[in-house]
Design a protein around this motif. Structure first.
Motif, PDB file in Angstrom:
ATOM      1  N   THR A  42       2.547  32.093   7.858  1.00  0.00           N
ATOM      2  CA  THR A  42       2.966  32.224   6.460  1.00  0.00           C
ATOM      3  C   THR A  42       2.281  33.400   5.786  1.00  0.00           C
ATOM      4  OG1 THR A  42       3.219  29.839   6.352  1.00  0.00           O
ATOM      5  CG2 THR A  42       3.163  30.991   4.249  1.00  0.00           C
ATOM      6  N   ASN A  43       0.971  33.497   5.996  1.00  0.00           N
ATOM      7  CA  ASN A  43       0.242  34.597   5.358  1.00  0.00           C
ATOM      8  C   ASN A  43       0.605  35.936   5.989  1.00  0.00           C
ATOM      9  OD1 ASN A  43      -1.478  35.309   3.228  1.00  0.00           O
ATOM     10  ND2 ASN A  43      -3.172  35.647   4.659  1.00  0.00           N
ATOM     11  N   THR A  44       0.986  35.904   7.281  1.00  0.00           N
ATOM     12  CA  THR A  44       1.437  37.143   7.923  1.00  0.00           C
ATOM     13  C   THR A  44       2.750  37.599   7.293  1.00  0.00           C
ATOM     14  OG1 THR A  44       0.428  36.341   9.972  1.00  0.00           O
ATOM     15  CG2 THR A  44       1.858  38.261  10.138  1.00  0.00           C
ATOM     16  N   PHE A  45       3.693  36.656   7.095  1.00  0.00           N
ATOM     17  CA  PHE A  45       4.942  36.989   6.391  1.00  0.00           C
ATOM     18  C   PHE A  45       4.623  37.617   5.034  1.00  0.00           C
ATOM     19  CE2 PHE A  45       7.313  33.965   9.136  1.00  0.00           C
ATOM     20  CZ  PHE A  45       8.482  34.683   9.316  1.00  0.00           C
ATOM     21  N   ARG A  46       3.702  36.937   4.321  1.00  0.00           N
ATOM     22  CA  ARG A  46       3.356  37.332   2.957  1.00  0.00           C
ATOM     23  C   ARG A  46       2.753  38.745   2.908  1.00  0.00           C
ATOM     24  NH1 ARG A  46      -0.090  33.103   1.972  1.00  0.00           N
ATOM     25  NH2 ARG A  46       1.511  31.761   1.100  1.00  0.00           N
ATOM     26  N   VAL A  47       1.826  39.000   3.846  1.00  0.00           N
ATOM     27  CA  VAL A  47       1.058  40.246   3.783  1.00  0.00           C
ATOM     28  C   VAL A  47       1.727  41.384   4.561  1.00  0.00           C
ATOM     29  CG1 VAL A  47      -1.174  41.306   4.354  1.00  0.00           C
ATOM     30  CG2 VAL A  47      -1.100  38.968   3.476  1.00  0.00           C
ATOM     31  N   GLY A 103      -5.938  29.028  11.644  1.00  0.00           N
ATOM     32  CA  GLY A 103      -4.769  28.623  10.866  1.00  0.00           C
ATOM     33  C   GLY A 103      -4.800  27.167  10.421  1.00  0.00           C
ATOM     34  N   LYS A 104      -3.652  26.714   9.923  1.00  0.00           N
ATOM     35  CA  LYS A 104      -3.576  25.396   9.281  1.00  0.00           C
ATOM     36  C   LYS A 104      -2.837  24.348  10.111  1.00  0.00           C
ATOM     37  CE  LYS A 104      -4.409  27.304   4.776  1.00  0.00           C
ATOM     38  NZ  LYS A 104      -4.093  27.434   3.369  1.00  0.00           N
ATOM     39  N   ALA A 105      -2.741  24.578  11.403  1.00  0.00           N
ATOM     40  CA  ALA A 105      -2.275  23.567  12.375  1.00  0.00           C
ATOM     41  C   ALA A 105      -0.758  23.389  12.449  1.00  0.00           C
ATOM     42  CB  ALA A 105      -2.944  22.197  12.111  1.00  0.00           C
ATOM     43  N   VAL A 138       5.848  26.693   1.176  1.00  0.00           N
ATOM     44  CA  VAL A 138       5.651  26.482   2.621  1.00  0.00           C
ATOM     45  C   VAL A 138       4.660  25.345   2.854  1.00  0.00           C
ATOM     46  CG1 VAL A 138       4.927  27.545   4.793  1.00  0.00           C
ATOM     47  CG2 VAL A 138       6.139  28.906   3.102  1.00  0.00           C
ATOM     48  N   SER A 139       3.614  25.298   2.020  1.00  0.00           N
ATOM     49  CA  SER A 139       2.589  24.268   2.208  1.00  0.00           C
ATOM     50  C   SER A 139       3.185  22.858   2.059  1.00  0.00           C
ATOM     51  CB  SER A 139       1.452  24.470   1.210  1.00  0.00           C
ATOM     52  OG  SER A 139       1.972  24.571  -0.102  1.00  0.00           O
ATOM     53  N   ILE A 140       4.007  22.669   1.028  1.00  0.00           N
ATOM     54  CA  ILE A 140       4.617  21.343   0.833  1.00  0.00           C
ATOM     55  C   ILE A 140       5.554  21.036   2.004  1.00  0.00           C
ATOM     56  CG2 ILE A 140       6.227  20.002  -0.618  1.00  0.00           C
ATOM     57  CD1 ILE A 140       4.961  21.236  -3.067  1.00  0.00           C
ATOM     58  N   ARG A 175      -6.290  20.726   6.548  1.00  0.00           N
ATOM     59  CA  ARG A 175      -6.332  22.188   6.477  1.00  0.00           C
ATOM     60  C   ARG A 175      -5.595  22.735   5.250  1.00  0.00           C
ATOM     61  NH1 ARG A 175     -10.012  24.919   8.918  1.00  0.00           N
ATOM     62  NH2 ARG A 175      -8.647  26.673   9.400  1.00  0.00           N
ATOM     63  N   HIS A 176      -4.843  21.870   4.560  1.00  0.00           N
ATOM     64  CA  HIS A 176      -4.141  22.316   3.352  1.00  0.00           C
ATOM     65  C   HIS A 176      -4.864  21.881   2.069  1.00  0.00           C
ATOM     66  CE1 HIS A 176      -0.839  23.281   6.100  1.00  0.00           C
ATOM     67  NE2 HIS A 176      -0.276  23.949   5.129  1.00  0.00           N
ATOM     68  N   ARG A 177      -6.161  21.586   2.167  1.00  0.00           N
ATOM     69  CA  ARG A 177      -6.913  21.116   0.990  1.00  0.00           C
ATOM     70  C   ARG A 177      -6.813  22.108  -0.171  1.00  0.00           C
ATOM     71  NH1 ARG A 177     -10.307  21.124   5.003  1.00  0.00           N
ATOM     72  NH2 ARG A 177     -12.025  22.283   4.079  1.00  0.00           N
ATOM     73  N   THR A 178      -7.004  23.401   0.147  1.00  0.00           N
ATOM     74  CA  THR A 178      -6.951  24.378  -0.951  1.00  0.00           C
ATOM     75  C   THR A 178      -5.532  24.496  -1.500  1.00  0.00           C
ATOM     76  OG1 THR A 178      -6.752  26.098   0.701  1.00  0.00           O
ATOM     77  CG2 THR A 178      -8.934  25.781  -0.242  1.00  0.00           C
ATOM     78  N   ASN A 179      -4.520  24.383  -0.600  1.00  0.00           N
ATOM     79  CA  ASN A 179      -3.127  24.422  -1.078  1.00  0.00           C
ATOM     80  C   ASN A 179      -2.858  23.251  -2.018  1.00  0.00           C
ATOM     81  OD1 ASN A 179      -3.217  25.451   1.931  1.00  0.00           O
ATOM     82  ND2 ASN A 179      -1.530  26.554   0.954  1.00  0.00           N
ATOM     83  N   ILE A 180      -3.371  22.060  -1.655  1.00  0.00           N
ATOM     84  CA  ILE A 180      -3.141  20.861  -2.476  1.00  0.00           C
ATOM     85  C   ILE A 180      -3.744  21.071  -3.871  1.00  0.00           C
ATOM     86  CG2 ILE A 180      -3.699  18.390  -2.724  1.00  0.00           C
ATOM     87  CD1 ILE A 180      -3.542  18.255   0.423  1.00  0.00           C
TER      88      ILE A 180
HETATM   89  O1  G3P Z   1       1.359  26.975   7.669  1.00  0.00           O
HETATM   90  C1  G3P Z   1       0.506  27.279   6.647  1.00  0.00           C
HETATM   91  C2  G3P Z   1       1.218  27.102   5.344  1.00  0.00           C
HETATM   92  O2  G3P Z   1       1.643  25.781   5.190  1.00  0.00           O
HETATM   93  C3  G3P Z   1       0.442  27.543   4.160  1.00  0.00           C
HETATM   94  O3  G3P Z   1      -0.101  28.815   4.386  1.00  0.00           O
HETATM   95  O4  G3P Z   1      -0.998  30.996   3.723  1.00  0.00           O
HETATM   96  O5  G3P Z   1       0.312  29.653   2.069  1.00  0.00           O
HETATM   97  O6  G3P Z   1      -1.964  28.911   2.730  1.00  0.00           O
HETATM   98  P1  G3P Z   1      -0.741  29.627   3.163  1.00  0.00           P
END
Ligand code: G3P
Length: 194
Positions: A42-47, A103-105, A138-140, A175-180
């Motif tokens: 996801t971050n590769t797509f983004r960056v 990564g986030k698994a 993407v995280s959700i 691994r998505h703690r910060t996303n949450i």
């Molecule tokens: O697969 C990882 C994705 O769910 C979130 O990635 O880069 O937005 O934290 P990112």
């Protein structure tokens, strides 16, 4: 090859940091210093854009798939491929080749499913993109897909799959703690290309 050796090889395969390799070699960029700072697709797509994103995501998926095939490849099919796959995900999350920051698994867990049940992989791929289309996060999508995978495993009445998909989904949530936190604070970025 015995279980411990297979687990170590799977961990080393999972540790291959495709996001770092593609970013540094192809774009002279360390994606850990940009976007979310995550080493995943996801971050590769983004960056770095769509081409790099597809290569990294495919590589991360294949790590999980390859790990599930290791027992057969070395002629020891008494070892459960799902369990060996989990070690690839641990490598992906905590890679020895990238200071244990990975990564986030999500993609590598998907690769495990692809290795043991291509049909379930298709279901989770479809789920992922439907949720992504609706939410744009993407995280959700990753977390919801994890839960749907466990539910589908329960419907399939496959106890091994239920246990492993539950573990993988716990990894994904952890691994998505910060996303949450960002979702709660309404600062999580939406995708722009869907
Ligand atoms: O697969 C990882 C994705 O769910 C979130 O990635 O880069 O937005 O934290 P990112």
């Amino acid at each position: 090859m015995n279980f411990i050796l297979l687990a170590i090889v799977a961990y080393l395969i999972g540790s291959i940091p495709f996001g770092l390799i593609v970013g540094k070699i192809g774009y002279n960029t360390d994606i850990r210093e940009h976007g979310s700072g995550n080493l995943g697709g996801t971050n590769t797509f983004r960056v770095l854009g769509i081409k790099a994103g597809i290569i990294v995501t495919a590589g991360d998926i294949l790590k999980g798939t390859l790990a599930t095939q290791l027992p057969i490849l070395v002629g020891n099919d008494s070892v459960n491929p799902l369990i060996i796959g989990v070690f690839a995900v641990i490598g992906h999350m905590y890679p020895i080749f990238a200071k244990f920051k990975g990564g986030k698994a999500v993609a590598t867990s998907g690769g495990i499913i692809l290795g043991v049940s291509p049909l379930l992989f298709l279901i989770i791929l479809l789920t992922f993109f439907i949720v992504l289309y609706i939410t744009k996060y993407v995280s959700i999508s990753s977390m919801v897909t994890g839960v749907i995978t466990v539910i589908t495993s329960i419907i399939m009445q496959d106890i091994g799959l239920i246990i492993i998909t539950s573990i993988l989904t716990l990894f994904v949530f952890y691994r998505h703690r910060t996303n949450i936190k960002r979702i709660i604070n309404k600062t999580e970025p939406k995708i722009k290309w869907m």
